[in-house]
Motif scaffolding. Structure first.
Motif, PDB file in Angstrom:
ATOM      1  N   LEU A  86       0.831  -1.209   0.000  1.00 48.80           N
ATOM      2  CA  LEU A  86       0.000   0.000   0.000  1.00 48.80           C
ATOM      3  C   LEU A  86       0.866   1.261   0.000  1.00 48.80           C
ATOM      4  O   LEU A  86       0.573   2.223  -0.720  1.00 48.80           O
ATOM      5  CB  LEU A  86      -0.953  -0.007   1.188  1.00 48.80           C
ATOM      6  CG  LEU A  86      -2.032  -1.094   1.170  1.00 48.80           C
ATOM      7  CD1 LEU A  86      -2.823  -1.082   2.481  1.00 48.80           C
ATOM      8  CD2 LEU A  86      -2.949  -0.923  -0.027  1.00 48.80           C
ATOM      9  N   MET A  87       1.919   1.255   0.805  1.00 44.79           N
ATOM     10  CA  MET A  87       2.825   2.414   0.846  1.00 44.79           C
ATOM     11  C   MET A  87       3.482   2.630  -0.523  1.00 44.79           C
ATOM     12  O   MET A  87       3.554   3.763  -1.012  1.00 44.79           O
ATOM     13  CB  MET A  87       3.909   2.212   1.909  1.00 44.79           C
ATOM     14  CG  MET A  87       3.443   2.438   3.328  1.00 44.79           C
ATOM     15  SD  MET A  87       3.264   4.191   3.714  1.00 44.79           S
ATOM     16  CE  MET A  87       4.976   4.700   3.708  1.00 44.79           C
ATOM     17  N   PHE A  88       3.964   1.544  -1.123  1.00 44.49           N
ATOM     18  CA  PHE A  88       4.597   1.683  -2.436  1.00 44.49           C
ATOM     19  C   PHE A  88       3.589   2.155  -3.478  1.00 44.49           C
ATOM     20  O   PHE A  88       3.933   2.945  -4.360  1.00 44.49           O
ATOM     21  CB  PHE A  88       5.269   0.382  -2.875  1.00 44.49           C
ATOM     22  CG  PHE A  88       6.548   0.105  -2.133  1.00 44.49           C
ATOM     23  CD1 PHE A  88       7.587   1.017  -2.132  1.00 44.49           C
ATOM     24  CD2 PHE A  88       6.707  -1.072  -1.421  1.00 44.49           C
ATOM     25  CE1 PHE A  88       8.770   0.769  -1.444  1.00 44.49           C
ATOM     26  CE2 PHE A  88       7.876  -1.330  -0.728  1.00 44.49           C
ATOM     27  CZ  PHE A  88       8.913  -0.411  -0.743  1.00 44.49           C
ATOM     28  N   ALA A  89       2.353   1.689  -3.387  1.00 46.44           N
ATOM     29  CA  ALA A  89       1.320   2.143  -4.325  1.00 46.44           C
ATOM     30  C   ALA A  89       1.098   3.649  -4.190  1.00 46.44           C
ATOM     31  O   ALA A  89       0.979   4.362  -5.202  1.00 46.44           O
ATOM     32  CB  ALA A  89       0.016   1.383  -4.098  1.00 46.44           C
ATOM     33  N   VAL A  90       1.050   4.149  -2.968  1.00 39.84           N
ATOM     34  CA  VAL A  90       0.883   5.591  -2.735  1.00 39.84           C
ATOM     35  C   VAL A  90       2.093   6.349  -3.277  1.00 39.84           C
ATOM     36  O   VAL A  90       1.948   7.387  -3.938  1.00 39.84           O
ATOM     37  CB  VAL A  90       0.658   5.885  -1.234  1.00 39.84           C
ATOM     38  CG1 VAL A  90       0.782   7.364  -0.927  1.00 39.84           C
ATOM     39  CG2 VAL A  90      -0.696   5.349  -0.787  1.00 39.84           C
ATOM     40  N   LEU A  91       3.286   5.838  -3.004  1.00 37.80           N
ATOM     41  CA  LEU A  91       4.493   6.514  -3.477  1.00 37.80           C
ATOM     42  C   LEU A  91       4.561   6.515  -5.008  1.00 37.80           C
ATOM     43  O   LEU A  91       4.901   7.544  -5.613  1.00 37.80           O
ATOM     44  CB  LEU A  91       5.738   5.845  -2.889  1.00 37.80           C
ATOM     45  CG  LEU A  91       5.881   5.958  -1.361  1.00 37.80           C
ATOM     46  CD1 LEU A  91       7.026   5.089  -0.858  1.00 37.80           C
ATOM     47  CD2 LEU A  91       6.066   7.400  -0.934  1.00 37.80           C
ATOM     48  N   ILE A  92       4.230   5.399  -5.627  1.00 41.34           N
ATOM     49  CA  ILE A  92       4.230   5.322  -7.093  1.00 41.34           C
ATOM     50  C   ILE A  92       3.191   6.284  -7.672  1.00 41.34           C
ATOM     51  O   ILE A  92       3.459   6.997  -8.646  1.00 41.34           O
ATOM     52  CB  ILE A  92       3.994   3.873  -7.562  1.00 41.34           C
ATOM     53  CG1 ILE A  92       5.217   3.010  -7.242  1.00 41.34           C
ATOM     54  CG2 ILE A  92       3.663   3.826  -9.058  1.00 41.34           C
ATOM     55  CD1 ILE A  92       4.984   1.517  -7.376  1.00 41.34           C
ATOM     56  N   ALA A  93       2.010   6.329  -7.063  1.00 40.67           N
ATOM     57  CA  ALA A  93       0.967   7.252  -7.529  1.00 40.67           C
ATOM     58  C   ALA A  93       1.420   8.700  -7.381  1.00 40.67           C
ATOM     59  O   ALA A  93       1.168   9.531  -8.278  1.00 40.67           O
ATOM     60  CB  ALA A  93      -0.335   7.014  -6.767  1.00 40.67           C
ATOM     61  N   ALA A  94       2.094   9.017  -6.287  1.00 39.13           N
ATOM     62  CA  ALA A  94       2.574  10.386  -6.074  1.00 39.13           C
ATOM     63  C   ALA A  94       3.616  10.760  -7.125  1.00 39.13           C
ATOM     64  O   ALA A  94       3.596  11.865  -7.678  1.00 39.13           O
ATOM     65  CB  ALA A  94       3.150  10.520  -4.665  1.00 39.13           C
ATOM     66  N   ILE A  95       4.524   9.838  -7.398  1.00 39.23           N
ATOM     67  CA  ILE A  95       5.552  10.102  -8.412  1.00 39.23           C
ATOM     68  C   ILE A  95       4.897  10.244  -9.789  1.00 39.23           C
ATOM     69  O   ILE A  95       5.211  11.174 -10.549  1.00 39.23           O
ATOM     70  CB  ILE A  95       6.608   8.975  -8.423  1.00 39.23           C
ATOM     71  CG1 ILE A  95       7.399   8.985  -7.105  1.00 39.23           C
ATOM     72  CG2 ILE A  95       7.549   9.114  -9.618  1.00 39.23           C
ATOM     73  CD1 ILE A  95       8.226   7.730  -6.857  1.00 39.23           C
ATOM     74  N   ALA A  96       3.973   9.339 -10.109  1.00 37.63           N
ATOM     75  CA  ALA A  96       3.311   9.373 -11.414  1.00 37.63           C
ATOM     76  C   ALA A  96       2.524  10.666 -11.609  1.00 37.63           C
ATOM     77  O   ALA A  96       2.572  11.266 -12.698  1.00 37.63           O
ATOM     78  CB  ALA A  96       2.396   8.158 -11.575  1.00 37.63           C
TER      79      ALA A  96
END
Length: 176
Positions: A86-96
């Motif tokens: 979940l954390m990585f998904a949030v971080l990836i979404a933020a970067i994207a």
């Protein structure tokens, strides 16, 4: 008796767990050691209301350190791995979203962060890296049995024998 393939899978799981622990511990330590820069990095994403930037910048390294310590000791491996995904998904979404919006920022994933010069972003590499990290967590969700984990010693691993994944499934099904 433990099969050779079981030993290989246990070794891979242990390396995934310890690798993911190291990622969270290093990331959290770098952020907490320079909280002002972490604030700048979180603010640079330009997605949070100004009142939430400081709480998120404060909580983020603490969450990362907690995830890292839990994985290091092998406590709650499956749950911590789901939280990691979940954390990585949030971080990836933020970067994207930064990439799509044309922001020129460094992600701040391992300290630093904030505005960078046009053309100095590394969004594809950051997304690929975090996707790879998330895959380590996926492995641990699917197969949380690792060596030197408190889960196993506390009876939440594979069972007392520690020999087969089937022991774990029987115990897990019995606790439902």
């Amino acid at each position: 008796m433990t099969r050779p393939s079981q030993l290989v899978l246990d070794a891979v799981g242990t390396l995934a767990r310890l690798g993911l622990a190291a990622i969270w511990l290093i990331s959290g330590a770098l952020k907490i050691s320079d909280s002002g820069q972490t604030y700048i990095a979180v603010k640079a994403y330009d997605v949070l209301p100004s009142g939430l930037v400081s709480p998120v910048a404060t909580a983020l390294p603490l969450i990362e350190l907690a995830l890292g310590l839990l994985l290091l000791f092998g406590l709650g491996i499956r749950i911590v791995s789901v939280l990691s995904i979940l954390m990585f998904a949030v971080l990836i979404a933020a970067i994207a979203q930064s990439w799509v919006r044309g922001l020129s920022i460094d992600c701040g994933c391992f300290g630093g962060g904030g505005q960078v010069a046009n053309g100095q972003t590394q969004y594809p590499q950051e997304i690929a890296r975090d996707t790879g990290f998330a895959l380590l967590a996926v492995w641990l969700v699917a197969r949380p049995w690792t060596w030197l984990a408190l889960d196993g010693w506390l009876g939440r691993g594979r069972g007392n024998s520690g020999e087969t994944g089937d022991d774990y499934r029987v115990i897990a099904e019995g606790n439902q």
